[in-house]
Design a protein around this motif. Sequence first.
Motif, PDB file in Angstrom:
ATOM      1  N   ALA A   1       5.644   4.960  -2.698  1.00 20.29           N
ATOM      2  CA  ALA A   1       4.382   4.975  -3.452  1.00 20.29           C
ATOM      3  C   ALA A   1       4.652   4.687  -4.925  1.00 20.29           C
ATOM      4  O   ALA A   1       3.922   3.904  -5.568  1.00 20.29           O
ATOM      5  N   ARG A   2       5.703   5.271  -5.466  1.00 22.14           N
ATOM      6  CA  ARG A   2       6.054   5.046  -6.877  1.00 22.14           C
ATOM      7  C   ARG A   2       6.508   3.599  -7.089  1.00 22.14           C
ATOM      8  O   ARG A   2       6.149   2.978  -8.093  1.00 22.14           O
ATOM      9  N   LEU A   3       7.283   3.046  -6.147  1.00 20.44           N
ATOM     10  CA  LEU A   3       7.687   1.642  -6.252  1.00 20.44           C
ATOM     11  C   LEU A   3       6.465   0.730  -6.286  1.00 20.44           C
ATOM     12  O   LEU A   3       6.385  -0.190  -7.111  1.00 20.44           O
ATOM     13  N   ARG A   4       5.516   0.962  -5.384  1.00 19.04           N
ATOM     14  CA  ARG A   4       4.303   0.127  -5.365  1.00 19.04           C
ATOM     15  C   ARG A   4       3.546   0.257  -6.676  1.00 19.04           C
ATOM     16  O   ARG A   4       3.011  -0.729  -7.185  1.00 19.04           O
ATOM     17  N   GLU A   5       3.529   1.460  -7.237  1.00 19.25           N
ATOM     18  CA  GLU A   5       2.812   1.698  -8.489  1.00 19.25           C
ATOM     19  C   GLU A   5       3.466   0.949  -9.658  1.00 19.25           C
ATOM     20  O   GLU A   5       2.795   0.230 -10.388  1.00 19.25           O
ATOM     21  N   ILE A   6       4.771   1.113  -9.832  1.00 15.09           N
ATOM     22  CA  ILE A   6       5.419   0.520 -11.015  1.00 15.09           C
ATOM     23  C   ILE A   6       5.641  -0.982 -10.883  1.00 15.09           C
ATOM     24  O   ILE A   6       5.808  -1.657 -11.893  1.00 15.09           O
ATOM     25  N   THR A   7       5.624  -1.510  -9.645  1.00 16.48           N
ATOM     26  CA  THR A   7       5.815  -2.949  -9.460  1.00 16.48           C
ATOM     27  C   THR A   7       4.494  -3.675  -9.227  1.00 16.48           C
ATOM     28  O   THR A   7       4.501  -4.874  -8.953  1.00 16.48           O
ATOM     29  N   ASP A   8       3.379  -2.965  -9.329  1.00 22.74           N
ATOM     30  CA  ASP A   8       2.073  -3.533  -9.019  1.00 22.74           C
ATOM     31  C   ASP A   8       2.114  -4.153  -7.626  1.00 22.74           C
ATOM     32  O   ASP A   8       1.826  -5.334  -7.429  1.00 22.74           O
ATOM     33  N   THR A   9       2.524  -3.336  -6.668  1.00 18.04           N
ATOM     34  CA  THR A   9       2.692  -3.731  -5.269  1.00 18.04           C
ATOM     35  C   THR A   9       3.600  -4.957  -5.153  1.00 18.04           C
ATOM     36  O   THR A   9       3.261  -5.951  -4.511  1.00 18.04           O
ATOM     37  N   TYR A  10       4.744  -4.858  -5.792  1.00 16.48           N
ATOM     38  CA  TYR A  10       5.816  -5.865  -5.705  1.00 16.48           C
ATOM     39  C   TYR A  10       5.388  -7.228  -6.251  1.00 16.48           C
ATOM     40  O   TYR A  10       5.808  -8.265  -5.752  1.00 16.48           O
ATOM     41  N   THR A  11       4.582  -7.216  -7.300  1.00 19.85           N
ATOM     42  CA  THR A  11       4.180  -8.449  -7.979  1.00 19.85           C
ATOM     43  C   THR A  11       5.314  -8.881  -8.893  1.00 19.85           C
ATOM     44  O   THR A  11       5.740  -8.129  -9.775  1.00 19.85           O
ATOM     45  N   VAL A  12       5.803 -10.089  -8.684  1.00 18.72           N
ATOM     46  CA  VAL A  12       6.947 -10.598  -9.444  1.00 18.72           C
ATOM     47  C   VAL A  12       6.464 -11.119 -10.801  1.00 18.72           C
ATOM     48  O   VAL A  12       5.569 -11.958 -10.853  1.00 18.72           O
TER      49      VAL A  12
END
Length: 101
Positions: free
Chosen positions: A65-76
Amino acid sequence: MTNNLTFNEAMKKHVRTLKQYVPIVARVHGGNHPEFHEVRKLFDTIVEKTKEAGSNKPELNEEFARLREITDTYTVPGDVCESYEAVYSMLAEIDGAYRAG
């Protein structure tokens, strides 16, 4: 994203490459993308918890959940290399496999 891999299969498929790429991407892009340092810490936690769980499924809902949050759902980001993109792609696949099963 491939939803037919189990979490353990996705980890086995990607963890070796991620262990190589994540520290390099952190070093190269961490200055312009400080959030990647947290990505690295979360990845390290995921690897450790997975190892500790053995054949059981580790409790990683909070980390993903934290990864999705800080990466904007894995937006490169637009200003990064292919290795950065590959890391996000692999993490997204592992996350999807975790949530699917």
